[in-house]
Write a protein that holds these residues in place. Sequence first.
Motif, PDB file in Angstrom:
ATOM      1  N   ASN A 119      84.361  39.844  17.341  1.00 22.18           N
ATOM      2  CA  ASN A 119      85.313  40.812  16.780  1.00 22.18           C
ATOM      3  C   ASN A 119      85.018  41.113  15.314  1.00 22.18           C
ATOM      4  N   VAL A 120      84.373  40.163  14.612  1.00 17.87           N
ATOM      5  CA  VAL A 120      84.040  40.387  13.200  1.00 17.87           C
ATOM      6  C   VAL A 120      82.672  41.056  13.066  1.00 17.87           C
ATOM      7  N   ALA A 121      81.728  40.670  13.907  1.00 18.34           N
ATOM      8  CA  ALA A 121      80.361  41.207  13.810  1.00 18.34           C
ATOM      9  C   ALA A 121      80.297  42.672  14.233  1.00 18.34           C
ATOM     10  N   LYS A 122      81.198  43.068  15.117  1.00 18.23           N
ATOM     11  CA  LYS A 122      81.196  44.439  15.672  1.00 18.23           C
ATOM     12  C   LYS A 122      81.521  45.473  14.586  1.00 18.23           C
ATOM     13  N   THR A 123      80.767  46.588  14.543  1.00 14.79           N
ATOM     14  CA  THR A 123      81.046  47.622  13.542  1.00 14.79           C
ATOM     15  C   THR A 123      81.231  48.984  14.191  1.00 14.79           C
ATOM     16  N   SER A 124      82.064  49.816  13.589  1.00 14.53           N
ATOM     17  CA  SER A 124      82.269  51.185  14.089  1.00 14.53           C
ATOM     18  C   SER A 124      81.424  52.194  13.322  1.00 14.53           C
ATOM     19  N   VAL A 125      80.649  51.733  12.337  1.00 13.47           N
ATOM     20  CA  VAL A 125      79.865  52.667  11.517  1.00 13.47           C
ATOM     21  C   VAL A 125      78.628  53.138  12.281  1.00 13.47           C
ATOM     22  N   THR A 126      78.458  54.453  12.392  1.00 11.72           N
ATOM     23  CA  THR A 126      77.264  55.012  13.011  1.00 11.72           C
ATOM     24  C   THR A 126      76.441  55.730  11.950  1.00 11.72           C
ATOM     25  N   PHE A 127      75.173  55.992  12.239  1.00 13.37           N
ATOM     26  CA  PHE A 127      74.303  56.620  11.245  1.00 13.37           C
ATOM     27  C   PHE A 127      74.756  58.059  10.966  1.00 13.37           C
ATOM     28  N   PRO A 128      74.847  58.441   9.686  1.00 12.62           N
ATOM     29  CA  PRO A 128      75.322  59.792   9.346  1.00 12.62           C
ATOM     30  C   PRO A 128      74.199  60.823   9.429  1.00 12.62           C
ATOM     31  N   GLU A 129      73.941  61.314  10.628  1.00 12.45           N
ATOM     32  CA  GLU A 129      72.868  62.308  10.821  1.00 12.45           C
ATOM     33  C   GLU A 129      73.041  63.469   9.843  1.00 12.45           C
ATOM     34  N   GLU A 177      70.219  54.196   0.348  1.00 16.46           N
ATOM     35  CA  GLU A 177      68.826  54.159   0.816  1.00 16.46           C
ATOM     36  C   GLU A 177      68.125  53.074   0.016  1.00 16.46           C
ATOM     37  N   VAL A 178      67.455  52.168   0.702  1.00 21.88           N
ATOM     38  CA  VAL A 178      66.730  51.099   0.013  1.00 21.88           C
ATOM     39  C   VAL A 178      65.234  51.398   0.102  1.00 21.88           C
ATOM     40  N   TYR A 179      64.586  51.521  -1.074  1.00 16.02           N
ATOM     41  CA  TYR A 179      63.160  51.821  -1.139  1.00 16.02           C
ATOM     42  C   TYR A 179      62.380  50.697  -1.797  1.00 16.02           C
ATOM     43  N   LYS A 201      58.086  53.570  -0.478  1.00 15.75           N
ATOM     44  CA  LYS A 201      58.362  53.489   0.964  1.00 15.75           C
ATOM     45  C   LYS A 201      59.843  53.216   1.229  1.00 15.75           C
ATOM     46  N   PRO A 202      60.517  54.022   2.061  1.00 14.88           N
ATOM     47  CA  PRO A 202      61.871  53.664   2.484  1.00 14.88           C
ATOM     48  C   PRO A 202      61.822  52.410   3.357  1.00 14.88           C
ATOM     49  N   LEU A 203      62.829  51.513   3.180  1.00 19.99           N
ATOM     50  CA  LEU A 203      62.840  50.254   3.929  1.00 19.99           C
ATOM     51  C   LEU A 203      63.976  50.198   4.948  1.00 19.99           C
ATOM     52  N   LEU A 204      65.175  50.545   4.514  1.00 24.76           N
ATOM     53  CA  LEU A 204      66.351  50.448   5.377  1.00 24.76           C
ATOM     54  C   LEU A 204      67.504  51.180   4.703  1.00 24.76           C
ATOM     55  N   TYR A 205      68.633  51.239   5.387  1.00 22.51           N
ATOM     56  CA  TYR A 205      69.858  51.824   4.832  1.00 22.51           C
ATOM     57  C   TYR A 205      70.982  50.794   4.938  1.00 22.51           C
ATOM     58  N   THR A 206      71.837  50.712   3.902  1.00 23.78           N
ATOM     59  CA  THR A 206      73.087  49.961   4.066  1.00 23.78           C
ATOM     60  C   THR A 206      74.230  50.959   3.985  1.00 23.78           C
ATOM     61  N   PHE A 232      71.105  49.908   8.799  1.00 26.65           N
ATOM     62  CA  PHE A 232      70.301  50.680   9.731  1.00 26.65           C
ATOM     63  C   PHE A 232      68.830  50.518   9.407  1.00 26.65           C
ATOM     64  N   ALA A 233      68.019  50.389  10.443  1.00 22.31           N
ATOM     65  CA  ALA A 233      66.569  50.411  10.280  1.00 22.31           C
ATOM     66  C   ALA A 233      66.144  51.861  10.066  1.00 22.31           C
ATOM     67  N   LEU A 234      64.849  52.073   9.762  1.00 25.57           N
ATOM     68  CA  LEU A 234      64.363  53.432   9.482  1.00 25.57           C
ATOM     69  C   LEU A 234      64.534  54.360  10.679  1.00 25.57           C
ATOM     70  N   ASP A 235      64.537  53.810  11.886  1.00 20.43           N
ATOM     71  CA  ASP A 235      64.729  54.670  13.062  1.00 20.43           C
ATOM     72  C   ASP A 235      66.207  54.948  13.311  1.00 20.43           C
ATOM     73  N   LYS A 236      67.076  54.577  12.325  1.00 20.05           N
ATOM     74  CA  LYS A 236      68.512  54.885  12.347  1.00 20.05           C
ATOM     75  C   LYS A 236      69.306  54.061  13.366  1.00 20.05           C
ATOM     76  N   THR A 237      68.688  53.058  13.958  1.00 21.46           N
ATOM     77  CA  THR A 237      69.437  52.166  14.848  1.00 21.46           C
ATOM     78  C   THR A 237      69.979  50.994  14.036  1.00 21.46           C
ATOM     79  N   HIS A 238      71.031  50.376  14.534  1.00 23.13           N
ATOM     80  CA  HIS A 238      71.604  49.205  13.874  1.00 23.13           C
ATOM     81  C   HIS A 238      70.578  48.085  13.820  1.00 23.13           C
ATOM     82  N   ARG A 239      70.425  47.488  12.651  1.00 26.79           N
ATOM     83  CA  ARG A 239      69.530  46.325  12.564  1.00 26.79           C
ATOM     84  C   ARG A 239      70.188  45.179  13.317  1.00 26.79           C
ATOM     85  N   PRO A 240      69.461  44.529  14.224  1.00 25.31           N
ATOM     86  CA  PRO A 240      70.084  43.453  15.001  1.00 25.31           C
ATOM     87  C   PRO A 240      70.388  42.235  14.133  1.00 25.31           C
ATOM     88  N   GLY A 241      71.423  41.487  14.516  1.00 22.18           N
ATOM     89  CA  GLY A 241      71.696  40.205  13.880  1.00 22.18           C
ATOM     90  C   GLY A 241      72.512  40.272  12.604  1.00 22.18           C
TER      91      GLY A 241
END
Length: 270
Positions: A119-129, A177-179, A201-206, A232-241
């Motif tokens: 319940n704590v790990a779960k997030t409702s934030v999706t990537f802002p296309e 954006e983290v570069y 190089k872009p690395l990830l997004y928080t 989010f990873a560069l492919d805009k999916t949630h980073r696992p873990g």
Amino acid sequence: MNKVLGLSVILAISPLANAADIGAGKAKVETVCAACHGANGVSVSDTIPNLAAQRAGYLETQLKAFKDGVRKAPSMTSPIATMAAIATQLSAADMADVAAYFASLPGASGAAKSAQLPNVAKTSVTFPEGYKDTFTMYHAINFPATKQVRHYYANKVAVQAAKEGKPLPDGSYLLAEVYAAKLDSDSKPVMGADGFFVADKPLLYTAMARGAGWGNDIPAMLRNENWNYAIFALDKTHRPGVNQAECLACHKPLDNVSYTFTLKQLSQAR
Ligand code: HEC
Ligand code: HEC
């Protein structure tokens, strides 16, 4: 039930007034501390200590030291101690209770890990296309230790509220954006004319964003009103873990600035 109540009344008026209530400690641990230390005191990651079978006296002393600011955050990159944010919300009795509970548990083997609290790990934030078209870049920060630079973006809802001096409402979205910085021949970050490292190089997004009801499943000691967090990873999916408990705990003390570190810069966005 009556027996338990009767016992705690006797303890409260007896000279052993500080006797711990293991049951109360267990309840607190299961709802809050479990998000990082595991309900059984076996932590969820390598960077968080196991507390099972640790001495109660030691645990209580550490909690008091976090609360009093005597024990500081180990991280050089943040002014906030995660455990300080938690410990300031514990009374002396709470500390005794959780310490007694952890001390009562069997120790774990070195490799064992607990699962995150769902319940704590779960997030409702999706990537802002399409954020580059609709968000405002309001800030940048150099991170010399990691040779990175971050660019901070906010959506219209957040910018407008910040400019009006209002708390950021539901619908607000902040993205960083983290570069990796561009490096010169000595492997030193190249400084741009604007005083910021040149982004390479872009690395990830928080990300942090809030929506109605998003905080409902998060225990009060960790909850940041309706804010949720994501990486989010560069492919805009949630980073696992990712353990959202860590984000929530560190941003928690900033309740008077909408749980953000950069509200001032946001209010000055062009
Ligand atoms: C967001 C994650 C998180 C949550 C939630 C959390 N902790 Fe921690 N805790 C940590 C981390 C990380 C450390 C070690 C870092 C440090 O030294 O500051 C730590 C350290 C401690 C320590 C010191 C352990 C030692 O070996 O010295 C105690 C005691 C402790 N936590 C108790 C608690 C209790 C009790 C709760 C619940 C009320 C709790 N923690 C909730 C992350 C968390
Ligand atoms: C140890 C403390 C700490 C933890 C844990 C933490 N943050 Fe932050 N966060 C900061 C600080 C300090 C800043 C300001 C500058 C920066 O580091 O980018 C920040 C800034 C941010 C921002 C920019 C908006 C703002 O608040 O100013 C976002 C988005 C963000 N964090 C997301 C996250 C996410 C997602 C997580 C969890 C995966 C997380 N944070 C965990 C300390 C923390």
